[in-house]
Design an enzyme around this catalytic site. Structure first.
Site, PDB file in Angstrom:
ATOM      1  N   ALA A 198       4.758  -2.169   8.311  1.00 36.13           N
ATOM      2  CA  ALA A 198       3.918  -0.689   7.836  1.00 36.13           C
ATOM      3  C   ALA A 198       4.891   0.169   7.202  1.00 36.13           C
ATOM      4  O   ALA A 198       5.879  -0.635   6.741  1.00 36.13           O
ATOM      5  CB  ALA A 198       4.253   0.183   9.720  1.00 36.13           C
ATOM      6  N   LYS A 199       4.149   0.875   6.344  1.00 32.24           N
ATOM      7  CA  LYS A 199       4.923   1.443   5.364  1.00 32.24           C
ATOM      8  C   LYS A 199       4.804   2.924   4.889  1.00 32.24           C
ATOM      9  O   LYS A 199       3.045   2.609   5.235  1.00 32.24           O
ATOM     10  CB  LYS A 199       5.198   0.836   3.889  1.00 32.24           C
TER      11      LYS A 199
END
Ligand code: NAD
Length: 430
Positions: free
Chosen positions: A119-120
């Site tokens: 994720a980011k």
């Protein structure tokens, strides 16, 4: 169906898009997918993010006005475990970039085989122009707006560009207030006093040092006297340089955004770190001759560790690089076009998704400790990190020999293979 005809759907990197992060990552992904003869259905799944959140974040500013910021959180893939990835505050944040970095996290977690997806997140803002109060309100409202994806079992953020332990403390507090009990495992990179892990701060630099040692061992080069140039003297570069010096290597050059220092007899790294602690930057440090960041990359040395920025080794300077080993402490320091040039020159590249995976590995340890409610000693963290880095390096090296590809391609192939295997087992919930 012939996978190569369906998989290599993207245009090759051109000089025009050499520095686009999404293209840089997808270039490597496509190449690895083709070599793996990845099933076209799995290829399509892995080439697309699972979930993208775009959110408007209203913040009451100190001057009484309301400002609205744009924020993102991208869960790229969660097949192997909860999503894991940093949150950055910067004007350069965009949905494209966040998505690319989220994909990158997916492969990085799979390379070192920690049970996380990728994720980011990010918020478009100028953090240095915001007061502490504004930053806190921004962080809390952003957290509230992505609350449905956050959680120890679903998505676990960490610090990134311009965010830190304090930011994580605010996220943990906001999330915990909604859950009505303390949830430390919702973020990593927390202060040690509230559930952070010992050894986390140094973990990425330590991983870089360990991967350099493994690379030298593979090439039959000694530790003692081996010459290293390190670009970037912050958390990753500063720690890597210090630990490499402790291992007997000679650090002949260091640099930060103010420029570099070169000393053919070796820089006294601890003294340089102390200088930076007192003066913020290396500028003015007298432990060697000044050089530019560009010159540092092309120095006569055995090992080059780019630990500052992306896209510093490109088709323009790759041909001039003299190091035998490059260990990528930074994310994306080498462009896809430079890869081919380095390959031709026989440079042994330890790719970012392996070389700088020490940070996410100790983040995993932090999450485990939070869930156990039992905290490890620093030497336990260091031993377990070493075990993961040495094993992962050996697995990538083995893969590269078996498939006759370089370390970067091997790292991508291995990680994509691991993610794809779980997709095959889990099937598609329809
Ligand atoms: P940091 O802010 O602590 O240090 C960055 C260093 O790079 C500083 O010395 C800075 O002066 C220098 N720098 C900035 N601009 C520069 C320029 N134009 N030329 C030369 N040097 C420049 O950051 P960090 O945590 O050490 O991260 C460095 C890199 O490593 C980034 O690419 C980051 O994404 C990557 N990374 C960090 C971690 C981590 O755990 N900190 C984990 C994985 C990857």
């Amino acid at each position: 169906m012939e996978p190569s005809s369906t998989v290599a759907a993207q245009p090759p990197a051109t000089t025009a898009n050499e520095e686009n992060p999404f293209e840089a990552m997808m270039q490597r992904f496509d190449h690895a997918a083709e070599l793996l003869a990845l099933d076209p259905g799995i290829y399509k799944i892995l080439r697309n993010p699972e979930k993208q959140i775009i959110t408007s974040i209203p913040v009451a500013m100190d001057n009484g006005e309301v400002e609205v910021f744009q924020g993102y959180r991208v869960l790229y893939n969660t097949s192997r475990g909860p999503a894991k990835g940093g949150i950055g505050f910067d004007m350069g944040v965009s949905l494209d970039e966040v998505t690319a970095l989220a994909a990158w996290m997916t492969w990085k977690c799979a390379v070192v085989d920690v049970p996380f997806g990728g994720a980011k997140g990010g918020v478009i803002c100028e953090p240095y122009r915001l007061s502490q109060g504004e930053l806190e309100r921004l962080t809390r409202r952003y957290t509230a707006s992505i609350l449905e994806v956050l959680g120890p079992d679903s998505d676990v953020p960490a610090p990134d560009v311009n965010t830190n332990e304090q930011t994580m403390a605010w996220i943990m507090d906001t999330y915990s207030m909604h859950k009505r009990h303390p949830v430390t495992a919702v973020v990593t990179g927390k202060p040690i006093s509230m559930g952070g892990s010992r050894g986390r701060r140094e973990a990425t630099g330590r991983g870089v040092m360990l991967s350099i040692k493994e690379a030298l061992r593979e090439l039959g080069l000694p530790l003692n006297g081996t010459k290293v140039a390190v670009q970037g003297f912050g958390n990753v570069g500063g720690t890597a340089a210090r630990l490499l010096e402790e291992e007997g290597l000679t650090v002949i050059a260091i640099s930060d955004k103010t420029g570099g220092i070169y000393n053919r007899n070796g820089i006294y790294v601890k003294e340089a770190l102390e200088y930076v602690r007192q003066n913020r930057f290396l500028e003015g440090y007298q432990g060697g001759e000044p050089i530019t960041n560009e010159e540092l990359l092309e120095l006569e040395c055995d090992v080059l560790a780019p630990c500052a920025l992306e896209n510093v080794i490109t088709r323009r300077n790759a041909v001039n690089i003299k190091a035998k080993v490059i260990a990528e402490g930074a994310n994306g320091p080498t462009t896809a076009l430079a890869d081919a040039i380095l390959d031709e020159k026989g440079v042994f590249v330890v790719p970012d998704i392996l070389a700088n995976a020490g940070g996410v590995t100790v983040s995993y340890f932090e999450w485990v400790q939070n869930r156990e409610g039992y905290y490890w000693r620093e030497d336990t963290v260091i031993d377990r990190l070493q075990e993961v880095m040495v094993r992962s390096f050996a697995e990538v090296l083995d893969y590269s020999k078996t498939h006759n590809v370089n370390m970067r391609t091997a790292a991508y192939m291995l990680s994509i293979d691991r993610v794809a295997a779980v997709h095959r087992l889990r099937g598609i919930y329809a």
